[in-house]
Design an enzyme around this catalytic site. Sequence first.
Site, PDB file in Angstrom:
ATOM      1  N   LYS A  60       0.866  -1.182   0.000  1.00 22.10           N
ATOM      2  CA  LYS A  60       0.000   0.000   0.000  1.00 22.10           C
ATOM      3  C   LYS A  60       0.898   1.226   0.000  1.00 22.10           C
ATOM      4  O   LYS A  60       1.809   1.307   0.847  1.00 22.10           O
ATOM      5  CB  LYS A  60      -0.871   0.049   1.262  1.00 22.10           C
ATOM      6  CG  LYS A  60      -1.789  -1.134   1.431  1.00 22.10           C
ATOM      7  CD  LYS A  60      -2.653  -0.983   2.682  1.00 22.10           C
ATOM      8  CE  LYS A  60      -1.914  -1.196   3.997  1.00 22.10           C
ATOM      9  NZ  LYS A  60      -1.367  -2.535   4.214  1.00 22.10           N
ATOM     10  N   GLU A  61       0.667   2.151  -0.899  1.00 24.63           N
ATOM     11  CA  GLU A  61       1.435   3.389  -0.834  1.00 24.63           C
ATOM     12  C   GLU A  61       1.187   4.038   0.516  1.00 24.63           C
ATOM     13  O   GLU A  61       0.089   3.990   1.040  1.00 24.63           O
ATOM     14  CB  GLU A  61       1.030   4.330  -1.971  1.00 24.63           C
ATOM     15  CG  GLU A  61       1.563   3.856  -3.301  1.00 24.63           C
ATOM     16  CD  GLU A  61       1.179   4.767  -4.463  1.00 24.63           C
ATOM     17  OE1 GLU A  61       0.875   5.945  -4.239  1.00 24.63           O
ATOM     18  OE2 GLU A  61       1.197   4.269  -5.595  1.00 24.63           O
TER      19      GLU A  61
ATOM     20  N   CYS B 295      -4.062   2.224  -8.713  1.00 23.73           N
ATOM     21  CA  CYS B 295      -4.455   0.813  -8.834  1.00 23.73           C
ATOM     22  C   CYS B 295      -5.955   0.587  -8.992  1.00 23.73           C
ATOM     23  O   CYS B 295      -6.387   0.065 -10.013  1.00 23.73           O
ATOM     24  CB  CYS B 295      -3.931   0.040  -7.626  1.00 23.73           C
ATOM     25  SG  CYS B 295      -2.133  -0.025  -7.621  1.00 23.73           S
TER      26      CYS B 295
ATOM     27  N   LYS C 217      -7.847   1.731 -12.367  1.00 23.80           N
ATOM     28  CA  LYS C 217      -7.452   1.040 -13.609  1.00 23.80           C
ATOM     29  C   LYS C 217      -7.630  -0.471 -13.486  1.00 23.80           C
ATOM     30  O   LYS C 217      -7.987  -1.124 -14.467  1.00 23.80           O
ATOM     31  CB  LYS C 217      -6.013   1.410 -14.001  1.00 23.80           C
ATOM     32  CG  LYS C 217      -4.919   0.656 -13.285  1.00 23.80           C
ATOM     33  CD  LYS C 217      -3.559   0.944 -13.892  1.00 23.80           C
ATOM     34  CE  LYS C 217      -2.433   0.380 -13.052  1.00 23.80           C
ATOM     35  NZ  LYS C 217      -2.450  -1.062 -12.815  1.00 23.80           N
TER      36      LYS C 217
ATOM     37  N   LYS D 239      -4.556   9.572  -1.230  1.00 26.12           N
ATOM     38  CA  LYS D 239      -4.754   9.133   0.156  1.00 26.12           C
ATOM     39  C   LYS D 239      -3.627   9.716   0.991  1.00 26.12           C
ATOM     40  O   LYS D 239      -2.643  10.232   0.424  1.00 26.12           O
ATOM     41  CB  LYS D 239      -4.813   7.614   0.255  1.00 26.12           C
ATOM     42  CG  LYS D 239      -3.515   6.905  -0.064  1.00 26.12           C
ATOM     43  CD  LYS D 239      -3.675   5.430   0.253  1.00 26.12           C
ATOM     44  CE  LYS D 239      -2.401   4.667   0.027  1.00 26.12           C
ATOM     45  NZ  LYS D 239      -2.492   3.271   0.348  1.00 26.12           N
TER      46      LYS D 239
ATOM     47  N   ARG E 261      -2.437  10.235  -8.731  1.00 34.36           N
ATOM     48  CA  ARG E 261      -3.087   9.578  -9.865  1.00 34.36           C
ATOM     49  C   ARG E 261      -4.560   9.312  -9.528  1.00 34.36           C
ATOM     50  O   ARG E 261      -4.855   8.723  -8.495  1.00 34.36           O
ATOM     51  CB  ARG E 261      -2.344   8.281 -10.214  1.00 34.36           C
ATOM     52  CG  ARG E 261      -1.000   8.559 -10.884  1.00 34.36           C
ATOM     53  CD  ARG E 261      -0.243   7.298 -11.221  1.00 34.36           C
ATOM     54  NE  ARG E 261       0.518   6.785 -10.094  1.00 34.36           N
ATOM     55  CZ  ARG E 261       1.398   5.783 -10.183  1.00 34.36           C
ATOM     56  NH1 ARG E 261       1.617   5.217 -11.352  1.00 34.36           N
ATOM     57  NH2 ARG E 261       2.065   5.363  -9.126  1.00 34.36           N
TER      58      ARG E 261
HETATM   59  N1  LIG Z   1       1.730   1.940  -6.916  1.00 35.94           N
HETATM   60  C1  LIG Z   1       1.180   0.983  -6.206  1.00 35.94           C
HETATM   61  O1  LIG Z   1       0.722   1.183  -5.083  1.00 35.94           O
HETATM   62  C2  LIG Z   1       1.106  -0.421  -6.757  1.00 35.94           C
HETATM   63  C3  LIG Z   1       0.827  -1.476  -5.889  1.00 35.94           C
HETATM   64  C4  LIG Z   1       0.773  -2.762  -6.405  1.00 35.94           C
HETATM   65  C5  LIG Z   1       0.976  -2.979  -7.762  1.00 35.94           C
HETATM   66  N2  LIG Z   1       1.222  -1.925  -8.587  1.00 35.94           N
HETATM   67  C6  LIG Z   1       1.468  -2.208 -10.005  1.00 35.94           C
HETATM   68  O2  LIG Z   1       2.874  -2.175 -10.226  1.00 35.94           O
HETATM   69  C7  LIG Z   1       3.165  -1.657 -11.531  1.00 35.94           C
HETATM   70  C8  LIG Z   1       4.080  -0.450 -11.403  1.00 35.94           C
HETATM   71  O3  LIG Z   1       3.362   0.558 -10.714  1.00 35.94           O
HETATM   72  P1  LIG Z   1       4.095   1.862 -10.151  1.00 35.94           P
HETATM   73  O4  LIG Z   1       3.090   2.611  -9.379  1.00 35.94           O
HETATM   74  O5  LIG Z   1       5.377   1.473  -9.522  1.00 35.94           O
HETATM   75  O6  LIG Z   1       4.407   2.623 -11.543  1.00 35.94           O
HETATM   76  P2  LIG Z   1       5.279   3.930 -11.764  1.00 35.94           P
HETATM   77  O7  LIG Z   1       4.635   4.635 -12.895  1.00 35.94           O
HETATM   78  O8  LIG Z   1       5.489   4.636 -10.472  1.00 35.94           O
HETATM   79  O9  LIG Z   1       6.702   3.379 -12.245  1.00 35.94           O
HETATM   80  C9  LIG Z   1       6.923   2.718 -13.453  1.00 35.94           C
HETATM   81  C10 LIG Z   1       8.376   2.974 -13.857  1.00 35.94           C
HETATM   82  O10 LIG Z   1       8.703   2.148 -14.973  1.00 35.94           O
HETATM   83  C11 LIG Z   1       9.597   2.867 -15.812  1.00 35.94           C
HETATM   84  N3  LIG Z   1       9.639   2.238 -17.143  1.00 35.94           N
HETATM   85  C12 LIG Z   1       8.689   2.245 -18.117  1.00 35.94           C
HETATM   86  N4  LIG Z   1       9.132   1.542 -19.188  1.00 35.94           N
HETATM   87  C13 LIG Z   1      10.360   1.048 -18.874  1.00 35.94           C
HETATM   88  C14 LIG Z   1      11.296   0.238 -19.546  1.00 35.94           C
HETATM   89  N5  LIG Z   1      11.071  -0.241 -20.778  1.00 35.94           N
HETATM   90  N6  LIG Z   1      12.463  -0.052 -18.922  1.00 35.94           N
HETATM   91  C15 LIG Z   1      12.722   0.406 -17.690  1.00 35.94           C
HETATM   92  N7  LIG Z   1      11.852   1.190 -16.985  1.00 35.94           N
HETATM   93  C16 LIG Z   1      10.691   1.507 -17.573  1.00 35.94           C
HETATM   94  C17 LIG Z   1       9.036   4.271 -15.783  1.00 35.94           C
HETATM   95  O11 LIG Z   1       9.989   5.224 -16.209  1.00 35.94           O
HETATM   96  C18 LIG Z   1       8.665   4.408 -14.295  1.00 35.94           C
HETATM   97  O12 LIG Z   1       9.736   4.936 -13.553  1.00 35.94           O
HETATM   98  C19 LIG Z   1       1.813  -1.359 -12.162  1.00 35.94           C
HETATM   99  O13 LIG Z   1       1.411  -2.463 -12.918  1.00 35.94           O
HETATM  100  C20 LIG Z   1       0.895  -1.183 -10.957  1.00 35.94           C
HETATM  101  O14 LIG Z   1      -0.444  -1.477 -11.264  1.00 35.94           O
HETATM  102  C21 LIG Z   1       1.319  -0.669  -8.109  1.00 35.94           C
END
Ligand SMILES: NC(=O)c1ccc[n+]([C@@H]2O[C@H](COP(=O)([O-])OP(=O)(O)OC[C@H]3O[C@@H](n4cnc5c(N)ncnc54)[C@H](O)[C@@H]3O)[C@@H](O)[C@H]2O)c1
Length: 441
Positions: A157-158, A266, A269, A327, A334
């Site tokens: 969880k963030e 999350c 989407k 939150k 986002r």
């Molecule tokens: N944020 C959350 O709380 C959370 C929790 C659980 C799961 N997730 C899932 O995890 C995934 C990542 O989420 P996030 O919030 O960390 O995303 P984010 O947007 O914060 O980070 C994604 C990163 O990937 C990098 N990136 C994109 N293409 C790339 C490539 N080809 N090579 C290297 N780096 C690349 C981007 O520059 C960015 O820094 C998503 O699928 C999300 O649904 C997120």
Amino acid sequence: MKISVIGTGYVGLVSGVCFAQMGNKVTCVDIDEKKIENLKQGIIPIYEPGLEDMTLENYKNKTLNFSTDVSSAIKSSKIAFIAVGTPMGEDGSADLRYVLAVAKSIGEAMEEYIVVVDKSTVPVGTADKVRATIQAELDARGKTIEFAVVSNPEFLKEGAAINDFLHPDRVVIGADSEMAMEIMRELYAPFMKHHDRFIAMDIKSAEMTKYAANAMLATKISFMNEMSQICERVGADINKVRSGIGSDSRIGYSFIYPGCGYGGSCFPKDVQALAKTAKDFGYNPRILDAVEAVNYAQKYVISNKVIAKFTEDLSGKTFAVWGLSFKPETDDMREASSITIINELTSRGAKVVAYDPKAIHEAQTHYLVGNEKVSYVESKYEALKDADALILVTEWQEFRSPDFEEMKKLLKNPVFFDGRNQFSKEKMAKYGFEYFQIGVN
Ligand SMILES: NC(=O)c1ccc[n+]([C@@H]2O[C@H](COP(=O)([O-])OP(=O)(O)OC[C@H]3O[C@@H](n4cnc5c(N)ncnc54)[C@H](O)[C@@H]3O)[C@@H](O)[C@H]2O)c1
């Protein structure tokens, strides 16, 4: 173990730092050169409690490294995590372009057996696509190298990400190879010293588990928000109803708080992506569609209350907004409800003075860019000066016990719209506020 984590966002950075904390040698890779340069300088791109100290410590100890070079990272890794974004595509589906781009890079670079782990939230069947993409690159290179693709959805969880990662409720691994499952077991063993929380399953079930978990949580929120709408109409108090139902252990208290809608990277989407998957497979997901529709409408509940109080034309009015992030304890905006509320008010001519402990920079650089009617201040009280009303959007701790006398002095009118039901109507009446809540008349 030598690990690369590709994608250094909320999930990738937290995962990389926590694996390094357990003594693994981790390279966090990103295509964003500025982000990687900043990380090398000790500048952390996001606000997440505890993350900065742990990143700096592990970088100094050389258990953690940052790079834009995916190829070298892959060549020296036993495990490669894919942790890039899976944003919502135009039709609601998860956009897999970043995931598959990483898979291609892995196929181009790998020289020996590697476990490729999907940590991004991806629809059922994505592991097959990742495998096919890697295999196509190996075929093009004329190489025969074994590899495994594993699903390891992330549940952090963030705002509590480090703690969630270090002390997970569960670690879900979907794999179709025993060797890969064993490698994952070994990697995660230090995170579950007291209690085995490792849940092994097939890949598709692991991919589905993440969507089902988020859909369930989003459903609880939308259900409660729907109850709040009914409460307002029949004259019941949702806060009392919440206590009344939460005390039933089959229901429980968590995720049944009424509010002005869920946001974040999350729930919005993932609910829509799961609905799209269901439709692609010929099933009409009535609950998921309703969860999304209720949430969409809920983001307008506060602005509708403001309009009901002040009329449709809000020109000449100024509103103080407390909280911008989706939150508390994060700077992530986002899909935040604040965006809908603020844009709705300013489109009707109002000015907004906003305060958030961490997310102002995000608002200024991404989410409210170009909205000239919004200004930002450095403290919650500053936002109130001569405002026609206060709107609380995000329940940061510093908003829990404010000085109501001071607030009354600063506001033009003692009018308070509370999007997170932080106070009681009785208490606010005592302080002389006209107080509007969700789900209470
Ligand atoms: N944020 C959350 O709380 C959370 C929790 C659980 C799961 N997730 C899932 O995890 C995934 C990542 O989420 P996030 O919030 O960390 O995303 P984010 O947007 O914060 O980070 C994604 C990163 O990937 C990098 N990136 C994109 N293409 C790339 C490539 N080809 N090579 C290297 N780096 C690349 C981007 O520059 C960015 O820094 C998503 O699928 C999300 O649904 C997120």
